[in-house]
Write a protein that holds these residues in place. Structure first.
Motif, PDB file in Angstrom:
ATOM      1  N   LYS A 248      26.703  65.959   1.720  1.00  0.00           N
ATOM      2  CA  LYS A 248      26.854  67.456   2.648  1.00  0.00           C
ATOM      3  C   LYS A 248      26.140  68.461   1.724  1.00  0.00           C
ATOM      4  N   ASP A 249      25.981  68.129   0.465  1.00  0.00           N
ATOM      5  CA  ASP A 249      25.488  69.181  -0.326  1.00  0.00           C
ATOM      6  C   ASP A 249      24.044  69.179  -0.497  1.00  0.00           C
ATOM      7  N   VAL A 250      23.215  70.221  -0.964  1.00  0.00           N
ATOM      8  CA  VAL A 250      21.920  70.115  -1.077  1.00  0.00           C
ATOM      9  C   VAL A 250      21.460  70.951  -2.470  1.00  0.00           C
ATOM     10  N   ILE A 251      20.187  70.695  -2.962  1.00  0.00           N
ATOM     11  CA  ILE A 251      19.802  71.097  -4.326  1.00  0.00           C
ATOM     12  C   ILE A 251      18.430  71.785  -4.048  1.00  0.00           C
ATOM     13  N   VAL A 252      18.349  73.039  -4.446  1.00  0.00           N
ATOM     14  CA  VAL A 252      17.134  73.672  -4.737  1.00  0.00           C
ATOM     15  C   VAL A 252      16.756  73.713  -6.233  1.00  0.00           C
ATOM     16  N   ILE A 253      15.499  73.193  -6.256  1.00  0.00           N
ATOM     17  CA  ILE A 253      15.182  73.202  -7.792  1.00  0.00           C
ATOM     18  C   ILE A 253      14.083  74.060  -7.744  1.00  0.00           C
ATOM     19  N   ILE A 254      14.014  75.097  -8.954  1.00  0.00           N
ATOM     20  CA  ILE A 254      13.274  76.268  -9.226  1.00  0.00           C
ATOM     21  C   ILE A 254      12.045  75.647 -10.162  1.00  0.00           C
ATOM     22  N   ASN A 255      10.942  75.523  -9.433  1.00  0.00           N
ATOM     23  CA  ASN A 255       9.842  74.987 -10.579  1.00  0.00           C
ATOM     24  C   ASN A 255      10.056  73.740 -11.343  1.00  0.00           C
ATOM     25  N   PRO A 256      10.402  72.802 -10.605  1.00  0.00           N
ATOM     26  CA  PRO A 256      10.619  71.422 -11.288  1.00  0.00           C
ATOM     27  C   PRO A 256       9.947  70.834 -12.149  1.00  0.00           C
ATOM     28  N   PHE A 257      10.667  70.303 -13.253  1.00  0.00           N
ATOM     29  CA  PHE A 257       9.609  69.625 -14.301  1.00  0.00           C
ATOM     30  C   PHE A 257       9.021  68.224 -13.718  1.00  0.00           C
ATOM     31  N   ALA A 258       7.712  68.282 -13.751  1.00  0.00           N
ATOM     32  CA  ALA A 258       7.042  67.148 -12.975  1.00  0.00           C
ATOM     33  C   ALA A 258       7.597  65.853 -13.381  1.00  0.00           C
ATOM     34  N   GLU A 259       7.762  65.624 -14.567  1.00  0.00           N
ATOM     35  CA  GLU A 259       7.850  64.389 -15.107  1.00  0.00           C
ATOM     36  C   GLU A 259       9.497  63.974 -14.927  1.00  0.00           C
ATOM     37  N   GLU A 260      10.244  64.845 -14.291  1.00  0.00           N
ATOM     38  CA  GLU A 260      11.685  64.370 -13.944  1.00  0.00           C
ATOM     39  C   GLU A 260      11.844  64.337 -12.575  1.00  0.00           C
ATOM     40  N   ASN A 277      15.220  70.173  -2.161  1.00  0.00           N
ATOM     41  CA  ASN A 277      14.218  71.052  -2.116  1.00  0.00           C
ATOM     42  C   ASN A 277      13.801  71.817  -3.290  1.00  0.00           C
ATOM     43  N   ALA A 278      12.715  72.608  -3.219  1.00  0.00           N
ATOM     44  CA  ALA A 278      12.062  72.996  -4.367  1.00  0.00           C
ATOM     45  C   ALA A 278      11.474  74.460  -4.092  1.00  0.00           C
ATOM     46  N   ILE A 279      11.490  75.215  -4.914  1.00  0.00           N
ATOM     47  CA  ILE A 279      10.597  76.634  -4.995  1.00  0.00           C
ATOM     48  C   ILE A 279       9.909  76.563  -6.151  1.00  0.00           C
ATOM     49  N   SER A 280       8.365  76.499  -5.842  1.00  0.00           N
ATOM     50  CA  SER A 280       7.583  76.300  -6.982  1.00  0.00           C
ATOM     51  C   SER A 280       6.123  76.967  -6.538  1.00  0.00           C
ATOM     52  N   SER A 281       5.446  77.080  -7.391  1.00  0.00           N
ATOM     53  CA  SER A 281       4.076  77.645  -7.494  1.00  0.00           C
ATOM     54  C   SER A 281       2.995  76.331  -7.147  1.00  0.00           C
ATOM     55  N   ARG A 282       3.487  75.249  -7.460  1.00  0.00           N
ATOM     56  CA  ARG A 282       2.582  74.133  -7.384  1.00  0.00           C
ATOM     57  C   ARG A 282       3.330  73.124  -6.234  1.00  0.00           C
ATOM     58  N   LYS A 283       2.477  72.247  -5.628  1.00  0.00           N
ATOM     59  CA  LYS A 283       3.234  71.190  -4.818  1.00  0.00           C
ATOM     60  C   LYS A 283       3.996  70.590  -5.669  1.00  0.00           C
ATOM     61  N   THR A 284       5.097  69.694  -5.095  1.00  0.00           N
ATOM     62  CA  THR A 284       6.060  68.948  -5.757  1.00  0.00           C
ATOM     63  C   THR A 284       6.079  67.783  -4.584  1.00  0.00           C
ATOM     64  N   SER A 285       6.955  66.796  -5.055  1.00  0.00           N
ATOM     65  CA  SER A 285       7.049  65.487  -4.161  1.00  0.00           C
ATOM     66  C   SER A 285       8.377  65.912  -3.258  1.00  0.00           C
ATOM     67  N   PHE A 286       8.996  66.935  -3.306  1.00  0.00           N
ATOM     68  CA  PHE A 286      10.118  67.397  -2.480  1.00  0.00           C
ATOM     69  C   PHE A 286       9.708  68.455  -1.259  1.00  0.00           C
ATOM     70  N   PRO A 287      10.324  68.796  -0.325  1.00  0.00           N
ATOM     71  CA  PRO A 287      10.069  69.796   0.468  1.00  0.00           C
ATOM     72  C   PRO A 287       9.950  71.172  -0.203  1.00  0.00           C
TER      73      PRO A 287
END
Length: 336
Positions: A248-260, A277-287
């Motif tokens: 039921k929880d959700v995570i929003v990662i700000i500018n994920p470390f690509a290697e993680e 989910n992610a907020i980032s200036s690049r495409k990530t592997s998450f929405p």
């Protein structure tokens, strides 16, 4: 966000978020040049409570370490700072109202000890902090009607950034361009699957660098969506807390470390079953809510993107965004 739509325009918090662009464009860079010359120590202590400290102070410390600033920075809340020997530090006290009890109490203590200089950063020129500090910067953003601080947070952070970039002879940003980019992010459509996952979450975790963005959004989640939230610094999210997380929880990662990213997917998406989910200036592997890259000042765009996401969730939940049931505009107001 769109002020032409009544579901947005009826809220002061939306109007104030969208005013941020104009606020930044009005800033007089000469004030920062003048104030930077008043600093007489390379040891800097940054204090305040809540939103007046989280993003402004931690954003500065992050950039100082990245860019090898000459100064040594420390931040802590004002009550804990009462226990410290700050005699060799220049002290910066930030308070939107200028009458936050903890901040005023610290200011008066160090002034009684003969400490100089103390800098105040407030939105009210005749407030306790503005009038009692040795030097003061009065925010041009003006008062905010919504309980959750927004445009003032951005300006407080920019004040610190500009003063110390100037002092370290770094290029100052184009404030016109920064303001335009913030407006663009605030009005940019957000993927509906991200909004849906936030709206339906029981607890919202924000992950990312200890630069104030994710931590500030954690506080804004409480104030805007009324949901439980937590800040998980760096890769803390895969170092044990997964034991108590649920689907039921959700995570929003700000500018994920690509290697993680793969580790997050393995432990949290596969292991727990929650949405990432992610907020980032690049495409990530998450929405991903993808935003522009603006160098060191991308952190401001990340914060704006988080604001926008929370507003969309709050509106979908039917919440009065301006009036929490318990939270106050001034968390602990000085009474004299």
């Amino acid at each position: 966000m769109n002020l032409k739509e009544e579901k947005y325009s009826k809220f002061s918090i939306v109007q104030e978020m969208l005013e941020t662009s104009a606020v930044l464009k009005k800033i007089d860079l000469n004030q920062f040049t003048n104030l930077s010359t008043k600093i007489n120590s390379d040891k800097i202590f940054l204090t305040g409570e809540g939103s007046s400290r989280i993003f402004p102070a931690k954003n500065l410390i992050y950039h100082a370490l990245k860019n090898n600033y000459q100064e040594y920075f420390v931040t802590e809340c004002s009550s804990q700072a009462m226990e410290y020997d700050l005699s060799h530090y220049n002290i910066f006290i930030s308070s939107n109202s200028g009458k936050t009890k903890e901040a005023v109490r610290l200011l008066r203590k160090v002034k009684q000890q003969g400490h100089q200089p103390v800098f105040g950063v407030t939105a009210h020129a005749n407030s306790n902090i503005s009038s009692e500090a040795d030097f003061a910067y009065d925010l041009v953003c003006g008062s905010e009607q919504a309980v959750a601080a927004t445009k003032s947070v951005m300006e407080q952070a920019l004040f610190y950034d500009l003063v110390f970039r100037k002092r370290n002879q770094l290029t100052l940003p184009d404030l016109e361009e920064l303001g335009n980019l913030i407006s663009s992010v605030l009005t940019q459509p957000i993927p509906q699957d991200i909004i849906h996952s936030i709206t339906n979450a029981e607890t919202i975790y924000f992950c990312g660098r200890n630069n104030g963005v994710a931590e500030e959004l954690t506080l804004k989640t409480n104030e805007i969506t009324r949901k439980k939230s937590d800040f998980l610094e760096g890769t803390y999210a895969v170092h044990g807390i997964e034991e108590v997380m649920t689907k039921k929880d959700v995570i929003v990662i700000i500018n994920p470390f690509a290697e993680e990213e793969e580790k997050f997917r393995e432990v949290l998406a596969k292991g727990v079953g929650l949405n990432i989910n992610a907020i980032s200036s690049r495409k990530t592997s998450f929405p991903t809510f993808q935003i522009p890259d603006f160098g060191d000042f991308t952190t401001y765009l990340e914060l704006a993107a988080g604001w926008s996401l929370l507003i969309e969730a709050g509106i979908k939940l039917g919440i009065n965004l301006d009036k929490p049931e318990r939270a106050r505009k001034i968390g602990n107001e000085l009474e004299e």
